[in-house]
Design a protein around this motif. Structure first.
Motif, PDB file in Angstrom:
ATOM      1  N   LYS A 112       7.258  -8.732 -11.663  1.00  0.00           N
ATOM      2  CA  LYS A 112       6.017  -9.494 -11.856  1.00  0.00           C
ATOM      3  C   LYS A 112       6.220 -10.693 -12.780  1.00  0.00           C
ATOM      4  O   LYS A 112       5.451 -11.651 -12.732  1.00  0.00           O
TER       5      LYS A 112
ATOM      6  N   ASP B 294       7.637  -0.425 -10.535  1.00  0.00           N
ATOM      7  CA  ASP B 294       6.691   0.042 -11.550  1.00  0.00           C
ATOM      8  C   ASP B 294       5.880  -1.120 -12.122  1.00  0.00           C
ATOM      9  O   ASP B 294       4.673  -0.994 -12.368  1.00  0.00           O
ATOM     10  N   SER B 295       6.558  -2.264 -12.336  1.00  0.00           N
ATOM     11  CA  SER B 295       5.877  -3.427 -12.918  1.00  0.00           C
ATOM     12  C   SER B 295       4.789  -3.960 -12.006  1.00  0.00           C
ATOM     13  O   SER B 295       3.849  -4.628 -12.460  1.00  0.00           O
ATOM     14  N   ASN B 296       4.919  -3.689 -10.723  1.00  0.00           N
ATOM     15  CA  ASN B 296       3.934  -4.124  -9.730  1.00  0.00           C
ATOM     16  C   ASN B 296       3.015  -2.990  -9.281  1.00  0.00           C
ATOM     17  O   ASN B 296       2.296  -3.128  -8.295  1.00  0.00           O
ATOM     18  N   GLN B 297       3.082  -1.871 -10.015  1.00  0.00           N
ATOM     19  CA  GLN B 297       2.247  -0.700  -9.730  1.00  0.00           C
ATOM     20  C   GLN B 297       2.448  -0.187  -8.307  1.00  0.00           C
ATOM     21  O   GLN B 297       1.502   0.253  -7.650  1.00  0.00           O
ATOM     22  N   VAL B 298       3.697  -0.241  -7.847  1.00  0.00           N
ATOM     23  CA  VAL B 298       4.080   0.343  -6.559  1.00  0.00           C
ATOM     24  C   VAL B 298       4.754   1.683  -6.834  1.00  0.00           C
ATOM     25  O   VAL B 298       5.668   1.768  -7.653  1.00  0.00           O
ATOM     26  N   ILE B 299       4.312   2.718  -6.157  1.00  0.00           N
ATOM     27  CA  ILE B 299       4.860   4.053  -6.372  1.00  0.00           C
ATOM     28  C   ILE B 299       6.240   4.170  -5.729  1.00  0.00           C
ATOM     29  O   ILE B 299       6.437   3.786  -4.574  1.00  0.00           O
TER      30      ILE B 299
ATOM     31  N   GLU C 198      12.144  -0.157 -11.960  1.00  0.00           N
ATOM     32  CA  GLU C 198      11.337  -0.823 -12.984  1.00  0.00           C
ATOM     33  C   GLU C 198      10.520  -1.964 -12.379  1.00  0.00           C
ATOM     34  O   GLU C 198       9.368  -2.190 -12.772  1.00  0.00           O
TER      35      GLU C 198
ATOM     36  N   GLU D 168       0.814  -1.217   0.000  1.00  0.00           N
ATOM     37  CA  GLU D 168       0.000   0.000   0.000  1.00  0.00           C
ATOM     38  C   GLU D 168       0.848   1.268   0.000  1.00  0.00           C
ATOM     39  O   GLU D 168       0.510   2.255  -0.664  1.00  0.00           O
TER      40      GLU D 168
END
Length: 212
Positions: free
Chosen positions: A98, A22-27, A19, A2
């Motif tokens: 990912k 980013d691939s795991n949509q973590v900011i 990267e 989160e």
């Protein structure tokens, strides 16, 4: 995850870690690095905020942000992990791309870097703060102790035990059941068919000790 993550280090694997997150949509909140020349620069749109011991950003760890140590030099990496442990009572998170295959039976510690294309077999153990580079294969029941580094494309066959802080170069093959001791180093492209003693450097096919 989160919370956003602060990456400690802004060079080398730090960009790969960004990267991965980013691939795991973590900011990625920002980078911290001790090289003053990097401060206020941006890496793929994310700012290098300051030094790794900047109290203003450290206080965010465990509250509003997580930490990841993206440094591949072990002494420096260990020092940063210790600082985060002591000052924030937190362990760095894992950076796992990912596009990896890690079965549920695998034991996975904290602060590990596992890049794209890595395959991990059943009942393997990846302890803490390991670096497993792109395309490596960690077969079933392999044990990686803390701060182990595995080079891109290496194949670690079943039942291998690799001691803490060992370094395995790119494209290495380690045959089943071999033990590689703590702090040992295996040169790129080597084929390891027998045990390697702690602190020993080996190279070749088959890998043999390198005279110092």
């Amino acid at each position: 995850m989160e919370n956003p993550v602060i990456i400690f280090g802004a060079d080398g694997i730090a960009k790969a870690a960004q990267e991965i997150f980013d691939s795991n949509q973590v900011i990625v909140y920002g980078f911290l690095d001790d090289s003053v020349s990097l401060h206020n620069q941006q890496i793929n749109g994310v700012t290098v905020l300051g030094a790794t011991d900047d109290a203003g950003y450290l206080k965010l760890i465990g509250k509003k942000a997580e930490a990841f140590v993206a440094v591949d030099e072990n002494a420096y990496r260990k020092g940063l992990v210790k600082m985060i442990n002591e000052k924030r009572k937190k362990m760095p998170v894992n950076a796992i791309h990912k596009f990896v295959n890690i079965p549920e039976s695998v034991f996975l510690g904290h602060g590990n870097f596992i890049n794209a294309g890595v395959l991990v077999g059943a009942n393997a153990k990846i302890s803490n703060h390991c670096i497993v580079n792109s395309g490596a294969i960690i077969d079933h029941e392999v044990v990686l102790e803390d701060f182990v580094q595995i080079g891109a494309g290496s194949i670690i066959n079943a039942g291998v035990h690799i001691g803490a802080e060992a370094f395995i170069g790119a494209g290495v093959t380690v045959v089943s059941g071999v033990t590689i001791g703590e702090g040992a180093r295996v040169g790129a492209g080597s084929v390891v068919i027998t045990d390697v003693s702690s602190g020993q450097t080996v190279f070749g096919n088959p890998a043999k000790p390198v005279e110092k």
